[in-house]
Scaffold this motif. Sequence first.
Motif, PDB file in Angstrom:
ATOM      1  N   SER A   1       0.825  -1.198   0.000  1.00 29.20           N
ATOM      2  CA  SER A   1       0.000   0.000   0.000  1.00 29.20           C
ATOM      3  C   SER A   1       0.863   1.254   0.000  1.00 29.20           C
ATOM      4  O   SER A   1       2.038   1.226   0.399  1.00 29.20           O
ATOM      5  CB  SER A   1      -0.906   0.018   1.233  1.00 29.20           C
ATOM      6  OG  SER A   1      -0.128   0.157   2.417  1.00 29.20           O
ATOM      7  N   ARG A   2       0.277   2.365  -0.416  1.00 27.88           N
ATOM      8  CA  ARG A   2       0.985   3.643  -0.357  1.00 27.88           C
ATOM      9  C   ARG A   2       1.328   3.978   1.080  1.00 27.88           C
ATOM     10  O   ARG A   2       2.377   4.566   1.356  1.00 27.88           O
ATOM     11  CB  ARG A   2       0.108   4.731  -0.986  1.00 27.88           C
ATOM     12  CG  ARG A   2       0.625   6.156  -0.851  1.00 27.88           C
ATOM     13  CD  ARG A   2       2.061   6.305  -1.319  1.00 27.88           C
ATOM     14  NE  ARG A   2       2.258   5.877  -2.678  1.00 27.88           N
ATOM     15  CZ  ARG A   2       3.442   5.866  -3.277  1.00 27.88           C
ATOM     16  NH1 ARG A   2       4.533   6.225  -2.598  1.00 27.88           N
ATOM     17  NH2 ARG A   2       3.567   5.452  -4.521  1.00 27.88           N
ATOM     18  N   GLU A   3       0.458   3.597   1.999  1.00 29.32           N
ATOM     19  CA  GLU A   3       0.710   3.853   3.420  1.00 29.32           C
ATOM     20  C   GLU A   3       1.972   3.142   3.881  1.00 29.32           C
ATOM     21  O   GLU A   3       2.793   3.718   4.617  1.00 29.32           O
ATOM     22  CB  GLU A   3      -0.489   3.393   4.245  1.00 29.32           C
ATOM     23  CG  GLU A   3      -0.411   3.774   5.721  1.00 29.32           C
ATOM     24  CD  GLU A   3      -1.615   3.311   6.512  1.00 29.32           C
ATOM     25  OE1 GLU A   3      -1.861   3.880   7.594  1.00 29.32           O
ATOM     26  OE2 GLU A   3      -2.316   2.376   6.061  1.00 29.32           O
ATOM     27  N   LEU A   4       2.159   1.902   3.436  1.00 35.83           N
ATOM     28  CA  LEU A   4       3.360   1.150   3.810  1.00 35.83           C
ATOM     29  C   LEU A   4       4.604   1.784   3.204  1.00 35.83           C
ATOM     30  O   LEU A   4       5.621   1.956   3.879  1.00 35.83           O
ATOM     31  CB  LEU A   4       3.231  -0.300   3.348  1.00 35.83           C
ATOM     32  CG  LEU A   4       4.461  -1.200   3.566  1.00 35.83           C
ATOM     33  CD1 LEU A   4       4.815  -1.281   5.046  1.00 35.83           C
ATOM     34  CD2 LEU A   4       4.233  -2.590   2.986  1.00 35.83           C
ATOM     35  N   ILE A   5       4.527   2.147   1.934  1.00 40.29           N
ATOM     36  CA  ILE A   5       5.680   2.764   1.261  1.00 40.29           C
ATOM     37  C   ILE A   5       6.046   4.077   1.938  1.00 40.29           C
ATOM     38  O   ILE A   5       7.232   4.375   2.149  1.00 40.29           O
ATOM     39  CB  ILE A   5       5.364   2.969  -0.228  1.00 40.29           C
ATOM     40  CG1 ILE A   5       5.193   1.618  -0.915  1.00 40.29           C
ATOM     41  CG2 ILE A   5       6.470   3.772  -0.906  1.00 40.29           C
ATOM     42  CD1 ILE A   5       4.680   1.691  -2.344  1.00 40.29           C
ATOM     43  N   ASN A   6       5.043   4.860   2.305  1.00 45.45           N
ATOM     44  CA  ASN A   6       5.307   6.128   2.999  1.00 45.45           C
ATOM     45  C   ASN A   6       5.929   5.891   4.367  1.00 45.45           C
ATOM     46  O   ASN A   6       6.800   6.655   4.811  1.00 45.45           O
ATOM     47  CB  ASN A   6       4.019   6.926   3.145  1.00 45.45           C
ATOM     48  CG  ASN A   6       3.538   7.513   1.826  1.00 45.45           C
ATOM     49  OD1 ASN A   6       4.291   7.591   0.861  1.00 45.45           O
ATOM     50  ND2 ASN A   6       2.277   7.902   1.784  1.00 45.45           N
ATOM     51  N   ALA A   7       5.490   4.835   5.048  1.00 46.49           N
ATOM     52  CA  ALA A   7       6.048   4.526   6.365  1.00 46.49           C
ATOM     53  C   ALA A   7       7.519   4.137   6.250  1.00 46.49           C
ATOM     54  O   ALA A   7       8.343   4.521   7.095  1.00 46.49           O
ATOM     55  CB  ALA A   7       5.251   3.393   7.026  1.00 46.49           C
ATOM     56  N   ILE A   8       7.868   3.387   5.205  1.00 51.48           N
ATOM     57  CA  ILE A   8       9.272   3.019   4.975  1.00 51.48           C
ATOM     58  C   ILE A   8      10.110   4.276   4.761  1.00 51.48           C
ATOM     59  O   ILE A   8      11.204   4.431   5.328  1.00 51.48           O
ATOM     60  CB  ILE A   8       9.396   2.086   3.751  1.00 51.48           C
ATOM     61  CG1 ILE A   8       8.718   0.738   4.016  1.00 51.48           C
ATOM     62  CG2 ILE A   8      10.865   1.887   3.381  1.00 51.48           C
ATOM     63  CD1 ILE A   8       9.383  -0.117   5.047  1.00 51.48           C
TER      64      ILE A   8
END
Length: 222
Positions: free
Chosen positions: A91-98
Amino acid sequence: MTTPHSTPDVIDQLAGIVPGHALDATRAGRAQARIHSQQSYLALFEPASPPPADGFTLVQRFAVATFVALLHGQSQATRFYADGLASHGASRELINAIAAEAAAGDASGPYGRYPEGPLSVEDAPGLSYGVSKASAGVLGAKLSAALVHAHLLVFHPRDASAQALQALLDAGWSETDIVTLSQLVSFLAFQLRVVVGLQALKRSSDDDEVAASSPAAEALAS
């Protein structure tokens, strides 16, 4: 899923080396090294059989790789591994968290402490990294622990300890997957160092070609 035979050499991709370039011939001169590094990439990121859902998944592997590439400040590698992460359904949320965690973990190394002895004079302080509560909720326990361990291996491997490994076990990592995680981070360190060196050589080679084709150089050669 991309087959190993259709995957271009990743180091060449990241370094911007195309067929026919002078560095392509240089790389071909060390064919075994080229083949082995590509095979290592395929084994870690495009295995013949996908890892089990409760193991070190491909999403987790590309997430760790994106994090490590960001820590190394390698923009091309970051895009490559982030694209791989997205292609596996992250998800975009996961990529942003990374990305947020890599920014929070930005440091200079190596640092850490050696066991008491002659090398203690080289002890150096550094960031004690931990995943934020906000990101932990997105990443989950296993991936959060993996990022902390990857950060340790990148910046302060001298602080590796039984406690660091126990933190992975406590987060649900198996001993086999811990070995694979460590291999992945080590492979990336090697891969990114090679890419940096090849990029520097390519810039020098390209500059020489531009200089050789300039009007002044052509006049001197005539």
